[in-house]
Design a protein around this motif. Structure first.
Motif, PDB file in Angstrom:
ATOM      1  N   GLN A   3       0.850  -1.271  -0.098  1.00 26.73           N
ATOM      2  CA  GLN A   3       0.072   0.093  -0.014  1.00 26.73           C
ATOM      3  C   GLN A   3       0.864   1.272  -0.121  1.00 26.73           C
ATOM      4  O   GLN A   3       0.767   2.210  -0.579  1.00 26.73           O
ATOM      5  N   GLN A   4       2.043   1.248   0.692  1.00 31.08           N
ATOM      6  CA  GLN A   4       2.935   2.273   0.585  1.00 31.08           C
ATOM      7  C   GLN A   4       3.364   2.356  -0.650  1.00 31.08           C
ATOM      8  O   GLN A   4       3.689   3.545  -1.255  1.00 31.08           O
ATOM      9  N   ALA A   5       3.701   1.538  -1.482  1.00 31.46           N
ATOM     10  CA  ALA A   5       4.315   1.331  -3.010  1.00 31.46           C
ATOM     11  C   ALA A   5       3.239   2.250  -3.696  1.00 31.46           C
ATOM     12  O   ALA A   5       3.375   3.043  -4.530  1.00 31.46           O
ATOM     13  N   ILE A   6       1.958   1.827  -3.375  1.00 30.41           N
ATOM     14  CA  ILE A   6       1.026   2.582  -4.366  1.00 30.41           C
ATOM     15  C   ILE A   6       0.842   4.033  -4.025  1.00 30.41           C
ATOM     16  O   ILE A   6       0.782   4.593  -5.014  1.00 30.41           O
ATOM     17  N   LYS A   7       0.924   4.324  -2.824  1.00 29.08           N
ATOM     18  CA  LYS A   7       0.951   5.816  -2.500  1.00 29.08           C
ATOM     19  C   LYS A   7       2.278   6.615  -3.073  1.00 29.08           C
ATOM     20  O   LYS A   7       1.865   7.917  -3.554  1.00 29.08           O
ATOM     21  N   ASP A   8       3.234   5.782  -3.200  1.00 33.58           N
ATOM     22  CA  ASP A   8       4.646   6.345  -3.801  1.00 33.58           C
ATOM     23  C   ASP A   8       4.388   6.184  -5.357  1.00 33.58           C
ATOM     24  O   ASP A   8       5.444   6.705  -6.084  1.00 33.58           O
ATOM     25  N   GLY A   9       3.440   5.902  -5.858  1.00 34.68           N
ATOM     26  CA  GLY A   9       3.026   5.934  -7.533  1.00 34.68           C
ATOM     27  C   GLY A   9       3.231   4.554  -8.200  1.00 34.68           C
ATOM     28  O   GLY A   9       3.077   4.324  -9.246  1.00 34.68           O
ATOM     29  N   ARG A  10       3.470   3.627  -7.248  1.00 32.34           N
ATOM     30  CA  ARG A  10       3.508   2.250  -7.995  1.00 32.34           C
ATOM     31  C   ARG A  10       1.944   1.712  -8.441  1.00 32.34           C
ATOM     32  O   ARG A  10       1.428   1.818  -7.650  1.00 32.34           O
TER      33      ARG A  10
ATOM     34  N   CYS B 160      -5.207  -4.432  -3.520  1.00 32.52           N
ATOM     35  CA  CYS B 160      -4.212  -4.691  -2.697  1.00 32.52           C
ATOM     36  C   CYS B 160      -4.577  -4.264  -1.377  1.00 32.52           C
ATOM     37  O   CYS B 160      -3.849  -3.394  -0.855  1.00 32.52           O
ATOM     38  N   ASN B 161      -5.517  -4.803  -0.635  1.00 34.31           N
ATOM     39  CA  ASN B 161      -6.104  -4.538   0.490  1.00 34.31           C
ATOM     40  C   ASN B 161      -6.116  -5.643   1.426  1.00 34.31           C
ATOM     41  O   ASN B 161      -6.037  -6.793   0.892  1.00 34.31           O
ATOM     42  N   TRP B 162      -5.965  -5.168   2.971  1.00 32.81           N
ATOM     43  CA  TRP B 162      -5.934  -6.401   3.751  1.00 32.81           C
ATOM     44  C   TRP B 162      -7.144  -7.580   3.690  1.00 32.81           C
ATOM     45  O   TRP B 162      -8.461  -6.792   3.509  1.00 32.81           O
ATOM     46  N   GLY B 163      -6.910  -8.700   3.371  1.00 33.33           N
ATOM     47  CA  GLY B 163      -7.920  -9.716   3.184  1.00 33.33           C
ATOM     48  C   GLY B 163      -7.708 -10.061   1.780  1.00 33.33           C
ATOM     49  O   GLY B 163      -8.456 -11.245   1.527  1.00 33.33           O
ATOM     50  N   ASP B 164      -7.000  -9.538   0.888  1.00 36.37           N
ATOM     51  CA  ASP B 164      -7.058 -10.017  -0.592  1.00 36.37           C
ATOM     52  C   ASP B 164      -5.977 -11.022  -0.770  1.00 36.37           C
ATOM     53  O   ASP B 164      -4.848 -10.898   0.122  1.00 36.37           O
ATOM     54  N   ASP B 165      -6.293 -11.891  -1.635  1.00 35.86           N
ATOM     55  CA  ASP B 165      -5.395 -12.968  -1.781  1.00 35.86           C
ATOM     56  C   ASP B 165      -4.350 -12.299  -2.870  1.00 35.86           C
ATOM     57  O   ASP B 165      -4.621 -11.869  -3.986  1.00 35.86           O
ATOM     58  N   LEU B 166      -2.933 -12.227  -2.453  1.00 34.09           N
ATOM     59  CA  LEU B 166      -2.211 -11.415  -3.013  1.00 34.09           C
ATOM     60  C   LEU B 166      -1.744 -11.841  -4.816  1.00 34.09           C
ATOM     61  O   LEU B 166      -2.008 -13.278  -4.755  1.00 34.09           O
ATOM     62  N   ALA B 167      -2.009 -11.237  -5.714  1.00 35.32           N
ATOM     63  CA  ALA B 167      -1.737 -11.471  -7.147  1.00 35.32           C
ATOM     64  C   ALA B 167      -0.108 -11.736  -7.457  1.00 35.32           C
ATOM     65  O   ALA B 167       0.490 -11.289  -6.552  1.00 35.32           O
ATOM     66  N   SER B 168       0.067 -12.589  -8.434  1.00 40.06           N
ATOM     67  CA  SER B 168       1.575 -12.590  -8.797  1.00 40.06           C
ATOM     68  C   SER B 168       2.340 -11.504  -8.920  1.00 40.06           C
ATOM     69  O   SER B 168       3.560 -11.336  -8.630  1.00 40.06           O
TER      70      SER B 168
END
Length: 473
Positions: free
Chosen positions: A316-323, A329-337
């Motif tokens: 989530q920090q990466a998303i905030k930084d522009g990634r 990608c929220n808590w509870g989601d099954d992470l994607a590859s």
């Protein structure tokens, strides 16, 4: 004269000795006076050069020596004056076991992997697939050797089963019933009482549940066999028939489990580097120029052990930084590859063992954590002692967990999730009769092969892939 394998012939230095080799022609070149034949018998990625003087052989015989033809060559082992190999053979006699028609599909020219999948019965003779199959053999040997050396017992779980293990997907049904005249009951459902096993059965998706029975009797076991999933998936990471390695160990906790996972995968990669040097160097040159560097990095670094909640915080920090990611990608989601590979390849730049996943996205048999995590001061939901080993280029390569040993807690999960257990009373008995702490993991053999070979499609690391609408050969 007794045949010498080409891998052995290339290491000999007794020049002038008589020698006999057999194999298939990779290439033939030459002039009116001399022919140079590159011969390979599958024992090594390297060819041996056969020097055939034209005045020694009938012209019609030489015409039969084309790419793909199978030969027996008798002659003298001589020191090679060319570069690339120390020895070659001065031919005195050549026998053509099998000539090769002009439409031989594996001619020496650039062919796509998609083209070669259409000719999977012949692609095994190419340099690339010869290398992959030799490495596949070595990886199987590494797996058996590792577990044997560490006191595990090889345990044969059934291929035909009446259970779905973890609800892992659509299964291939096994039946002897006449599909054109199915007997049905009063509700219109198929009556299996006259079927071979007297009940509905399928090809297994996992040997884990039976493996737990073995571990609670023998202490430490592993399964290694084919598994099947009838999902209509055409991705480069999925097969309908694939091989799984599933160790189960009694009396271990989460830290023990992660230690085993890391030690095991490093052992396999180290085995490949030590025993498949020529094949890996070829694949590093032709398929993935960073392959050897990546393999060495895995065995020379400690894996990161990362809590799922912390992983979500990083993403989530990466998303905030522009990634940007394609999937949420929220808590509870099954992470994607893409999330897994970001953590491994960009953030940590080393393999990661992720733990303590949300209960709702993991299997019913995983042990539930006592503490409930917080993210940014907000309490989340229950987590479980599951482990996923995440690798560069691959994403998840191993999935495992500490198993719930309490009968009451396990039954609570089964009821909460409404899992049909009428055919799994035997599994529940492990919690009724002498239950014990235990855990294990599953490694998809073809996923391991993708990593070790640098190949990009899982259909190219198994001899004859089974995928939707594909069951040739």
């Amino acid at each position: 004269m007794k045949r010498t394998k080409i891998i052995d012939a290339l290491q000999r230095t007794d020049y002038g000795s008589d020698i006999t080799v057999m194999g298939w022609v990779r290439t033939k070149r030459g002039s009116k006076s001399v022919n140079f034949i590159a011969l390979n018998d599958g024992s090594t990625i390297k060819n041996i050069q056969i020097v055939a003087d034209a005045d020694k052989f009938d012209e019609e015989l030489l015409k039969q020596i084309t790419t793909g033809a199978c030969l027996k060559c008798e002659g003298k082992l001589v020191e090679s004056i060319g570069s690339g190999q120390a020895a070659e053979i001065q031919a005195e006699s050549i026998t053509v076991f099998g000539s090769c028609d002009s439409d031989y599909p594996m001619q020496k020219k650039g062919q796509t992997f998609e083209y070669m999948r259409q000719h999977a019965h012949m692609r095994l003779r190419t340099n690339t697939f010869g290398a992959v199959m030799r490495i596949r053999h070595n990886m199987a040997m590494a797996i058996h050797t590792y577990f044997h050396e560490h006191g595990y017992f090889y345990f044969h779980s059934p291929i035909i089963t009446a259970s779905d293990c973890e609800g892992a997907g659509q299964m291939f049904q096994v039946t002897t019933k006449n599909l054109y005249d199915l007997k049905k009951d009063e509700e219109g459902k198929i009556d299996y009482s006259d079927d071979f096993f007297g009940k509905q059965t399928s090809l297994t998706v996992s040997g884990q549940l039976e493996g737990e029975l073995g571990a609670t009797a023998l202490g430490a076991i592993y399964t290694f066999g084919p598994t099947f999933r009838a999902e209509n998936s055409n991705t480069p990471r999925h097969l309908a028939e694939f091989w799984m390695i599933e160790p189960e160990v009694a009396f271990i906790d989460l830290d023990d489990l992660m230690d085993i996972e890391e030690d095991f995968i490093k052992y396999c990669v180290r085995w490949a580097l030590n025993n498949c040097k020529d094949d890996l160097e070829f694949l590093n040159k032709m398929i993935d120029k960073s392959l050897l560097e990546r393999l060495n990095s895995v065995i020379n670094t400690d894996f990161v052990r990362l809590d799922y909640t912390e992983g979500i915080r990083i993403l989530q920090q990466a998303i905030k930084d522009g990634r940007k990611f394609e999937f949420p990608c929220n808590w509870g989601d099954d992470l994607a590859s893409e999330h897994e590979r970001y953590l491994v390849e960009e953030y940590f730049q080393k393999p990661v063992i992720m733990t303590h996943y949300p209960k709702k996205i993991k299997a019913f048999y995983m042990k539930i954590d006592e503490q409930i995590p917080e993210l940014d001061g907000i309490q989340q939901e229950q987590t479980v002692q599951g482990t996923d080993v995440l690798f560069p280029q691959i994403g998840e390569i191993i999935g495992g967990s500490v198993r719930e040993e309490s009968y009451d807690k396990l039954m609570g999960e089964i009821k909460e999730r409404d899992i049909p257990m009428k055919d799994m009373w035997w599994y529940l008995d492990t919690r009724r009769f002498g239950t014990c702490p235990h855990g294990g993991f599953g490694l998809g053999f073809e996923r391991l092969m993708l990593f070790v070979t640098g190949m990009q499609n899982i259909r190219d690391v198994i001899p004859f892939p089974r995928t939707p609408k594909t069951a040739e050969f």
